[in-house]
Design a protein around this motif. Structure first.
Motif, short mmCIF file in Angstrom:
data_model
loop_
_atom_site.label_atom_id
_atom_site.label_comp_id
_atom_site.label_asym_id
_atom_site.label_seq_id
_atom_site.Cartn_x
_atom_site.Cartn_y
_atom_site.Cartn_z
N CYS A 1 52.64 58.32 -0.79
CA CYS A 1 53.84 59.16 -0.93
C CYS A 1 53.57 60.30 -1.90
O CYS A 1 52.61 60.26 -2.67
CB CYS A 1 55.00 58.30 -1.43
SG CYS A 1 54.68 57.69 -3.09
N PHE A 2 54.47 61.30 -1.87
CA PHE A 2 54.23 62.48 -2.71
C PHE A 2 54.23 62.13 -4.20
O PHE A 2 53.50 62.72 -4.99
CB PHE A 2 55.26 63.58 -2.40
CG PHE A 2 56.60 63.37 -3.05
CD1 PHE A 2 56.85 63.86 -4.32
CD2 PHE A 2 57.60 62.66 -2.39
CE1 PHE A 2 58.09 63.64 -4.93
CE2 PHE A 2 58.83 62.45 -2.99
CZ PHE A 2 59.08 62.93 -4.25
N GLY A 3 55.04 61.13 -4.59
CA GLY A 3 55.13 60.78 -6.01
C GLY A 3 53.79 60.27 -6.54
O GLY A 3 53.32 60.69 -7.60
N VAL A 4 53.19 59.38 -5.78
CA VAL A 4 51.90 58.82 -6.20
C VAL A 4 50.81 59.89 -6.07
O VAL A 4 49.95 60.02 -6.95
CB VAL A 4 51.56 57.56 -5.37
CG1 VAL A 4 50.13 57.12 -5.60
CG2 VAL A 4 52.53 56.43 -5.71
N ALA B 1 53.49 57.20 -11.60
CA ALA B 1 54.64 57.61 -10.77
C ALA B 1 55.77 56.59 -10.82
O ALA B 1 56.93 56.94 -10.59
CB ALA B 1 54.18 57.78 -9.33
N CYS C 1 57.65 59.72 -10.92
CA CYS C 1 58.18 60.37 -9.72
C CYS C 1 59.65 60.77 -9.96
O CYS C 1 60.42 59.97 -10.52
CB CYS C 1 58.10 59.38 -8.56
SG CYS C 1 58.89 60.00 -7.06
N LEU D 1 62.02 60.76 -8.03
CA LEU D 1 62.95 59.84 -7.35
C LEU D 1 63.11 58.54 -8.13
O LEU D 1 64.14 57.86 -8.02
CB LEU D 1 62.47 59.57 -5.91
CG LEU D 1 62.36 60.84 -5.05
CD1 LEU D 1 61.96 60.49 -3.62
CD2 LEU D 1 63.66 61.64 -5.07
N VAL D 2 62.12 58.18 -8.94
CA VAL D 2 62.27 57.03 -9.84
C VAL D 2 63.16 57.46 -11.02
O VAL D 2 64.05 56.71 -11.44
CB VAL D 2 60.90 56.53 -10.35
CG1 VAL D 2 61.08 55.46 -11.41
CG2 VAL D 2 60.06 56.00 -9.19
N GLU E 1 58.05 49.38 -11.78
CA GLU E 1 59.17 50.33 -11.64
C GLU E 1 60.46 49.71 -12.18
O GLU E 1 61.22 50.37 -12.91
CB GLU E 1 59.34 50.72 -10.17
CG GLU E 1 60.48 51.70 -9.98
CD GLU E 1 60.85 51.91 -8.52
OE1 GLU E 1 59.95 52.15 -7.69
OE2 GLU E 1 62.05 51.84 -8.21
N THR F 1 63.02 51.55 -5.55
CA THR F 1 62.89 52.61 -4.54
C THR F 1 62.19 52.19 -3.26
O THR F 1 62.30 52.87 -2.25
CB THR F 1 62.11 53.80 -5.12
OG1 THR F 1 60.82 53.33 -5.53
CG2 THR F 1 62.82 54.46 -6.27
N THR F 2 61.47 51.07 -3.32
CA THR F 2 60.59 50.74 -2.20
C THR F 2 61.06 49.54 -1.37
O THR F 2 60.27 48.96 -0.64
CB THR F 2 59.17 50.44 -2.74
OG1 THR F 2 59.29 49.55 -3.86
CG2 THR F 2 58.46 51.69 -3.18
N CYS G 1 63.93 55.34 -1.86
CA CYS G 1 63.54 56.75 -1.74
C CYS G 1 63.30 57.16 -0.28
O CYS G 1 63.07 56.30 0.58
CB CYS G 1 62.31 57.03 -2.59
SG CYS G 1 60.80 56.31 -1.93
N PRO H 1 60.73 58.77 1.21
CA PRO H 1 59.45 58.38 1.84
C PRO H 1 59.45 56.92 2.29
O PRO H 1 58.90 56.59 3.34
CB PRO H 1 58.42 58.64 0.72
CG PRO H 1 59.03 59.73 -0.09
CD PRO H 1 60.50 59.44 -0.09
N THR H 2 60.08 56.04 1.52
CA THR H 2 60.16 54.63 1.92
C THR H 2 61.02 54.49 3.18
O THR H 2 60.66 53.79 4.13
CB THR H 2 60.75 53.78 0.78
OG1 THR H 2 59.85 53.81 -0.32
CG2 THR H 2 60.97 52.33 1.20
S1 SF4 Z 1 59.99 56.69 -5.56
FE1 SF4 Z 1 59.19 56.81 -3.48
S2 SF4 Z 1 58.15 58.80 -3.46
FE2 SF4 Z 1 58.41 58.24 -5.59
S3 SF4 Z 1 56.55 57.15 -6.19
FE3 SF4 Z 1 58.03 55.60 -5.55
S4 SF4 Z 1 57.58 55.27 -3.37
FE4 SF4 Z 1 56.63 57.20 -3.96
#
Ligand code: SF4
Length: 202
Positions: free
Chosen positions: A12-15, A73, A96, A98-99, A126, A163-164, A193, A195-196
């Motif tokens: 995902c973009f965050g990682v 992230a 990230c 989104l986190v 997380e 988020t996942t 999130c 991407p998930t």
């Molecule tokens: S919140 Fe989603 S986009 Fe961000 S690091 Fe976690 S899985 Fe990746």
């Protein structure tokens, strides 16, 4: 020499942004990532080849030999970041966004007098970051954990999710909480999130 990493399919973009930050040549060999950024051994190997050091968590703070450290992230509690900076490290935060949205959401729920509940895995980095600055909270991972809510005696709940997680699973748990006779009010923000979610419909 900088070793290049192929953008791993499915990252995902965050990682990916966190990996890219860690690979910044300017860090040289003066960066330690605190916590597991990815489970992919090839990525971890490439990071090490680029001079990046890794420690598994804050318990290993004494093993850090660099001046610069990076939060992954998956995010971390503010008090964790403070502990690192108080110990003399320069902290780079690759949390990230989104986190960070989850951190912000649950803190705003607490301000509005909702008791914070996180649907997620208690031991996940997380989740530890999300609850790390809260004075009291519950983490539940299953409908079997609903008993915890009953026992807490809290009737006005603010709920977010890791988020996942799977969307259906989270909605099922929240539905059961709403039906509970031990709960008066539920303020739920679904923080799974995008991407998930995209992966789940792919
Ligand atoms: S919140 Fe989603 S986009 Fe961000 S690091 Fe976690 S899985 Fe990746």
């Amino acid at each position: 020499m900088k070793v290049s990493l192929a953008n791993a399919l499915g990252t995902c973009f965050g990682v990916q942004d966190a990996i890219d930050l860690a690979m910044t040549p300017a860090f040289g060999s003066d960066l330690t990532i605190v916590g597991q950024l990815v489970h992919n051994p090839q990525v971890n190997e490439s990071l090490k080849l680029n001079g990046v050091s890794l420690v598994s968590n804050m318990d290993d703070i004494d093993k850090i030999k660099t001046k610069k450290v990076m939060i992954t992230a998956h995010g971390a509690a503010e008090k964790t970041k403070k502990k690192l900076s108080d110990a003399g490290f320069t902290v780079y935060d690759a949390s990230c966004p989104l986190v960070m949205r989850v951190h912000k959401t649950i803190k705003s729920m607490v301000v509005k007098n909702y008791f914070p509940v996180v649907i997620g895995q208690q031991d996940h980095v997380e989740v530890k970051g999300i609850v790390g600055d809260l004075e009291e909270y519950l983490v539940i991972s299953d409908t079997k954990d609903l008993k915890k809510i009953e026992l807490s005696g809290k009737r006005k709940l603010g709920i977010v999710s890791q988020t996942t997680l799977q969307v259906e699973k989270v909605e099922d748990i929240v539905g059961k909480i709403r039906e509970s006779k031990y709960v008066d009010e539920v303020y739920f923000v679904n923080t799974i999130c995008q991407p998930t979610r995209d992966r789940q419909v792919a």
